[in-house]
Design a protein around this motif. Structure first.
Motif, PDB file in Angstrom:
ATOM      1  N   LYS A  26       8.576   1.490 -12.193  1.00 45.83           N
ATOM      2  CA  LYS A  26       9.127   1.004 -10.932  1.00 45.83           C
ATOM      3  C   LYS A  26      10.627   1.296 -10.835  1.00 45.83           C
ATOM      4  CE  LYS A  26       9.153  -3.004  -7.878  1.00 45.83           C
ATOM      5  NZ  LYS A  26       8.559  -2.221  -6.774  1.00 45.83           N
ATOM      6  N   GLU A  42       2.301  -4.673  -9.345  1.00 44.85           N
ATOM      7  CA  GLU A  42       0.900  -5.076  -9.531  1.00 44.85           C
ATOM      8  C   GLU A  42      -0.038  -3.871  -9.452  1.00 44.85           C
ATOM      9  OE1 GLU A  42       3.217  -8.511  -7.897  1.00 44.85           O
ATOM     10  OE2 GLU A  42       2.990  -6.384  -7.388  1.00 44.85           O
ATOM     11  N   ILE A  43       0.256  -2.963  -8.545  1.00 45.46           N
ATOM     12  CA  ILE A  43      -0.571  -1.760  -8.388  1.00 45.46           C
ATOM     13  C   ILE A  43      -0.435  -0.855  -9.612  1.00 45.46           C
ATOM     14  CG2 ILE A  43      -0.982   0.305  -6.998  1.00 45.46           C
ATOM     15  CD1 ILE A  43      -1.798  -2.310  -5.664  1.00 45.46           C
ATOM     16  N   ILE A  44       0.782  -0.728 -10.118  1.00 43.20           N
ATOM     17  CA  ILE A  44       1.015   0.117 -11.300  1.00 43.20           C
ATOM     18  C   ILE A  44       0.250  -0.431 -12.495  1.00 43.20           C
ATOM     19  CG2 ILE A  44       2.758   0.992 -12.896  1.00 43.20           C
ATOM     20  CD1 ILE A  44       4.805   0.795 -10.617  1.00 43.20           C
ATOM     21  N   TYR A 100      -4.518  -8.696 -16.770  1.00 46.86           N
ATOM     22  CA  TYR A 100      -3.649  -8.512 -15.604  1.00 46.86           C
ATOM     23  C   TYR A 100      -2.845  -9.782 -15.326  1.00 46.86           C
ATOM     24  CZ  TYR A 100      -2.413  -8.168 -10.645  1.00 46.86           C
ATOM     25  OH  TYR A 100      -1.740  -8.175  -9.453  1.00 46.86           O
ATOM     26  N   LEU A 123      -2.394  -2.513 -12.522  1.00 49.39           N
ATOM     27  CA  LEU A 123      -3.847  -2.410 -12.315  1.00 49.39           C
ATOM     28  C   LEU A 123      -4.339  -0.981 -12.516  1.00 49.39           C
ATOM     29  CD1 LEU A 123      -4.602  -4.726  -9.244  1.00 49.39           C
ATOM     30  CD2 LEU A 123      -5.522  -4.940 -11.572  1.00 49.39           C
ATOM     31  N   THR A 124      -3.571  -0.021 -12.060  1.00 44.22           N
ATOM     32  CA  THR A 124      -3.958   1.387 -12.239  1.00 44.22           C
ATOM     33  C   THR A 124      -4.075   1.733 -13.715  1.00 44.22           C
ATOM     34  OG1 THR A 124      -2.852   1.998 -10.172  1.00 44.22           O
ATOM     35  CG2 THR A 124      -3.343   3.770 -11.724  1.00 44.22           C
ATOM     36  N   THR A 128       6.692   1.194  -5.072  1.00 46.79           N
ATOM     37  CA  THR A 128       5.323   0.803  -5.412  1.00 46.79           C
ATOM     38  C   THR A 128       5.307  -0.585  -6.043  1.00 46.79           C
ATOM     39  OG1 THR A 128       4.782   3.124  -5.860  1.00 46.79           O
ATOM     40  CG2 THR A 128       3.244   1.466  -6.666  1.00 46.79           C
ATOM     41  N   PRO A 129       4.471  -1.485  -5.551  1.00 48.96           N
ATOM     42  CA  PRO A 129       4.385  -2.822  -6.168  1.00 48.96           C
ATOM     43  C   PRO A 129       3.976  -2.719  -7.641  1.00 48.96           C
ATOM     44  CG  PRO A 129       3.246  -2.775  -4.061  1.00 48.96           C
ATOM     45  CD  PRO A 129       3.591  -1.359  -4.381  1.00 48.96           C
TER      46      PRO A 129
END
Length: 369
Positions: free
Chosen positions: A111, A121-123, A317, A125-126, A118-119
């Motif tokens: 980030k 959280e998305i990074i 997570y 989870l990916t 990009t949030p």
């Protein structure tokens, strides 16, 4: 029952150990060791590496005494089943914590340096779902992935630092051993935590088809990791000095940004290094993820480890998002290292080793009588 496609070679174990140990810690190791050992950081890493090798060999010896059983099964024989279940559950949580911490650090770094919009959280989870995709197929694909990524990680990083050799000031490593001995010991203990990951040996032995070669593989993996850490730390402290290094959060990345590379055709060296580091932390995450899942499957005696791959993702997570900042992340990582790591790296192997020796001595006495 262990499937044939889950069997790996001792050489693959060597690479798997290396890629598991060299994860997020590479970013902050020079700073951590500079805070405690000062200019003697390389000596502290050297000592910490051999201490880690000693305990890794001890874990290997214990596991080799129960060649067809994993940690969950043989600890039930050594320390009784109820205690074994508690320790095995703790080991699972331990692996999950490292997945969550590595995923959070990965998210924070990406980030800041590559994906500011990009949030996080998305990074995270990916990364977790990418790890899950590989983990559900078992140990052998994981070992093959580590074999593929190993040269991609090691060779470019070692070559990228070579142009900076002329900028290294050897006087930054002086004076030698002019710090209090207790402080130096703390530095050694701190570097020992950088080798976290060899605890997968608790679960690994039954899955190696040429286990007679494991001693050599463990030796090579531990010493290679130690030399790799020393190589990176040599350049960081050699260029910045330990006083400046200890004030930085990620001196490894700071050094990369400060170097003038003579390769004019590479426009964004930072992006290349971040890509390499992404592979580095990915190998650590999927390894811890797999062995967390495997330990659970052994506790509940499940035929397939893949049943638990996805259910663990929401838990890990949530754990990754508990710290409110990167400073808190490293604070929590310090707590895990000081308490849980010291238990699984040093205390538990010694206890199991003593019990194993006593049981073997008792069995010999019974045979004589």
């Amino acid at each position: 029952m262990i499937k044939n496609n889950d069997k790996i070679s001792a050489n693959q174990v060597c690479i798997l150990l290396f890629t598991t140990m060299v994860g997020a810690g590479i970013l902050s190791l020079p700073a951590d060791v500079s805070k405690e050992a000062g200019p003697n950081g390389l000596i502290a890493i050297l000592a910490g590496g051999f201490i880690s090798l000693f305990f890794a060999r001890m874990i290997l010896y214990i596991s080799s005494s129960f060649a067809t059983e994993t940690f969950v099964e043989y600890t039930a024989k050594l320390i009784t089943k109820p205690i074994s279940v508690i320790v095995s559950i703790t080991l699972t949580i331990y692996f999950m914590i490292f997945v969550s911490l590595d995923a959070r650090i990965f998210g924070e770094v990406l980030k800041i340096y590559l994906l500011p919009s990009t949030p996080i959280e998305i990074i995270i989870l990916t990364m977790l779902f990418t790890s899950a995709y590989l983990v559900r197929y078992g140990l052998e694909p994981i070992a093959r992935m580590s074999e593929i990524l190993f040269p991609i990680i090691v060779i470019p990083l070692m070559l990228l630092f070579l142009p900076a050799l002329t900028d290294v000031d050897v006087s930054n490593f002086l004076p030698i051993m002019r710090i209090p001995f207790c402080k130096f010991l703390k530095g050694i203990l701190l570097t020992t935590y950088s080798f976290v990951g060899f605890e997968i040996l608790y679960m690994l032995f039954p899955y190696v088809f040429d286990s007679n070669k494991l001693r050599k593989s463990v030796n090579v993996a531990m010493i290679s990791t130690m030399l790799f850490y020393m190589y990176i730390t040599f350049f960081v402290i050699g260029i910045f000095g330990y006083k400046e290094t200890k004030e930085q959060l990620w001196p490894f990345l700071t050094l990369i940004k400060s170097l003038n590379f003579p390769v004019f055709f590479i426009e964004n060296v930072d992006g290349i290094v971040m890509g390499i580091w992404t592979f580095t932390i990915f190998t650590s995450i999927y390894s811890f993820h797999y062995f967390a899942v495997l330990t659970i499957s052994k506790i509940v005696k499940s035929r397939e480890h893949s049943y638990f791959v996805l259910p663990l993702i929401p838990i890990m997570y949530s754990m990754a998002l508990i710290p409110d900042s990167i400073v808190t992340v490293y604070k929590y990582a310090g707590y895990v290292s000081q308490y849980m790591s010291i238990f699984f790296i040093a205390i538990l192997p010694v206890v199991l080793f003593i019990i194993l020796k006593l049981k073997k001595a008792g069995a010999k006495d019974e045979e004589k009588t």
